[in-house]
Every structure is written in structure tokens, then in C-alpha cells.
Design a protein around this motif. Structure first.
Motif, PDB file in Angstrom:
ATOM      1  N   ARG A   1       0.836  -1.207   0.000  1.00  0.00           N
ATOM      2  CA  ARG A   1       0.000   0.000   0.000  1.00  0.00           C
ATOM      3  C   ARG A   1       0.872   1.259   0.000  1.00  0.00           C
ATOM      4  NH1 ARG A   1      -4.984   2.077   1.946  1.00  0.00           N
ATOM      5  NH2 ARG A   1      -4.879   4.321   1.510  1.00  0.00           N
ATOM      6  N   ARG A   2       1.939   1.249   0.795  1.00  0.00           N
ATOM      7  CA  ARG A   2       2.822   2.412   0.821  1.00  0.00           C
ATOM      8  C   ARG A   2       3.495   2.630  -0.525  1.00  0.00           C
ATOM      9  NH1 ARG A   2       6.363   1.371   6.137  1.00  0.00           N
ATOM     10  NH2 ARG A   2       5.863  -0.794   5.639  1.00  0.00           N
ATOM     11  N   ALA A   3       3.913   1.549  -1.172  1.00  0.00           N
ATOM     12  CA  ALA A   3       4.542   1.673  -2.489  1.00  0.00           C
ATOM     13  C   ALA A   3       3.548   2.259  -3.491  1.00  0.00           C
ATOM     14  CB  ALA A   3       5.048   0.317  -2.956  1.00  0.00           C
ATOM     15  N   GLU A   4       2.324   1.744  -3.491  1.00  0.00           N
ATOM     16  CA  GLU A   4       1.303   2.274  -4.402  1.00  0.00           C
ATOM     17  C   GLU A   4       1.084   3.761  -4.178  1.00  0.00           C
ATOM     18  OE1 GLU A   4      -1.764  -1.389  -5.317  1.00  0.00           O
ATOM     19  OE2 GLU A   4      -2.035  -0.254  -3.468  1.00  0.00           O
ATOM     20  N   ASP A   5       0.950   4.155  -2.922  1.00  0.00           N
ATOM     21  CA  ASP A   5       0.688   5.562  -2.609  1.00  0.00           C
ATOM     22  C   ASP A   5       1.880   6.444  -2.967  1.00  0.00           C
ATOM     23  OD1 ASP A   5      -1.747   4.739  -1.689  1.00  0.00           O
ATOM     24  OD2 ASP A   5      -1.351   5.142   0.426  1.00  0.00           O
TER      25      ASP A   5
END
Length: 269
Positions: free
Chosen positions: A216-220
Motif C-alpha cells: 500500500r505504501r509503495a502504491e501511494d
């Protein structure tokens, strides 16, 4: 060296975020920061575990030599540092680094690995836990979970709570129903998203929480314009397993380099 510089500077900005805490927290923990060129020195003089005080991001705009190390240590002493950890990329260390360390009383500590992932599609990570962003009212719970899992002194709870709402920082969590069971943080520094604060309560490990929060952090980060995401963890010894590194690799991170940590301690400690 360009990517290395970006990664090291992003980590430096992550630790610099501690200096953006509330005046009460800064005073209670003795937190101060100084920029020297493009590097940063952050000191927490009341840190009983000697973890947070760091010199980061040096060696790119100015060669590392005895004079620079002396300037860094003068800054640390002026801020009443108990200790100072040098986080320096191996490629910026000069040939006479061992002599500089001996001159200034700096010793080698453990070795971290720097892992990085380039921007691109991120495969979803299956988990039965709910992954999301921490709301302001949940920041104290977010910090308390890290205090519990990492064994951080409780007097640093307010520091982590303030960190969750610092500029360019987003805090994440994994929930089992209404219970927060895992944490993560993302610090955006230019084109790099620095992933930090990954913890999971022991009963909930093995359910995909950390891999899912990392994805999720990578996507954001990529949605916000970052070209890379990066993180650090301890280097596993021969035959050892590091679950943090395994989670990073599961989401597409690759080890960029190993980085020994060097430490100076004040004579009065």
C-alpha cells in the motif's frame, strides 16, 4: 551514485522529521537538528537507547574527511549528544576511513541493508486484515503499538505520535476488526518514498500484514510521483532469516547495498 544519494538523503529527511515535533516533545527528549551542507545531524540527548541521534546524507556534496567528521561531532557535543550514529553509504567512505574513526573514537556497529524498489505496478498482497491510513485520532494507538513491539522506552510515545502527523509523513495500519494490530509509515522526500515503522503484534504475524502495508505504501508513493521506495533493516547472518527483508522482497524490493553503522559515544556516557 545518483540513486544512492537520493536514497541516503531520503533517509536523512525521515530522521529530520523528528525535529518537527511539538515544543514539549523536543524539550523533553532534547531533540535538535543541524544541517551541514546537504547532510543532517539530528540529536536526541535524552535517548536512553542511543538509537535516534544520527549523521545522515553526508559524502555527496563534500568529501568525507577528518575535518568534516570533526565538525559533525562538534555539532553533536554542542547538543549534549550521548552518542551519534553515522549512517553513511559505503561508496562515500574514503580510503582512510579506519584512520578517521580511530582519530575520533568511532567504532563499527551492526550492518543494515538498504533495499529499494522502482516505480511500477504493485501486485496486491492477500491478507484477511484491513489495511488503511491512520486517522489523527488513532496516532497515539499507532505509536503505543510500536513502543510495545519494539520495546522502545515509553517516554518516546509522544515522539512517535507527533511523527505520524509530521510534514510529508503518512501513517498506516492493519486492523483486525476495530483492533490495530500492525503499523507502517511513509515519508516522501523528493522522488523517494522512505518506508519506516513496520511492526506487527506477535499473535498476528504470518497473516500478511506487513507485506500488505508495504504494498500500500509503495502504491501511494508512486501515485504521489515517487520514482522509488526504499527501506532499511538489519543484515541477516549466514543461515538467518529476516522477516522484514523477506516482506520487502515479496513486494519487489531489491537489496541495493549493505551499510555498516558507525557509532561515536560521548566520554561522559
Amino acid at each position: 551514485m545518483e540513486l544512492t544519494e537520493r536514497l541516503e538523503r531520503a533517509e536523512g529527511e525521515m530522521i529530520w522529521a523528528l525535529t518537527q515535533s511539538t515544543p514539549q516533545v523536543l524539550a523533553a527528549l532534547g531533540i535538535s537538528g543541524q544541517r551541514i551542507g546537504k547532510g543532517v545531524v539530528v540529536v536526541m540527548s535524552n535517548d536512553s537507547i542511543d538509537y535516534w541521534s544520527r549523521a545522515s546524507g553526508f559524502g555527496f556534496d563534500r568529501p568525507i574527511d577528518s575535518a568534516l567528521v570533526g565538525e559533525i561531532l562538534d555539532t553533536a557535543r554542542a547538543a549534549d549528544a550521548r552518542a551519534l550514529n553515522f549512517h553513511l553509504a559505503p561508496e562515500v567512505l574514503p580510503a582512510n576511513w579506519s584512520e578517521i574513526c580511530a582519530e575520533h573514537g568511532i567504532v563499527a556497529g551492526g550492518t543494515w541493508v538498504k533495499a529499494v524498489r522502482e516505480a511500477g505496478p504493485v501486485d496486491p498482497v492477500p491478507t484477511d486484515l484491513r489495511i488503511g491510513v491512520i486517522e489523527p485520532g488513532e496516532a497515539a494507538t499507532w505509536s503505543a503499538l510500536q513502543i510495545e513491539v519494539f520495546g522502545i522506552p515509553k517516554d518516546q510515545t509522544d515522539l512517535l505520535t507527533a511523527f505520524a502527523s509530521a510534514p510529508n509523513v503518512t501513517a498506516y495500519g492493519a486492523w483486525d476488526g476495530d483492533t490495530l494490530v500492525a503499523t507502517g509509515g511513509l515519508v516522501i522526500a523528493g522522488e523517494v518514498g522512505e518506508c519506516v515503522s513496520g511492526t506487527t503484534l506477535p499473535p498476528y504475524r504470518g497473516r500478511g500484514a506487513q507485506s500488505a502495508i508495504l504494498a500500500r505504501r509503495a502504491e501511494d508513493a508512486f501515485a504521489a510521483g515517487c520514482r522509488w521506495v526504499a527501506s532499511e533493516t538489519g543484515k541477516p547472518g549466514p543461515g538467518e532469516h529476516n522477516s522484514s527483508l523477506a516482506n520487502m522482497e515479496r513486494v519487489g524490493f531489491k537489496v541495493a547495498y549493505d551499510r555498516p553503522i558507525y557509532r561515536w559515544k560521548a566520554l561522559t556516557v
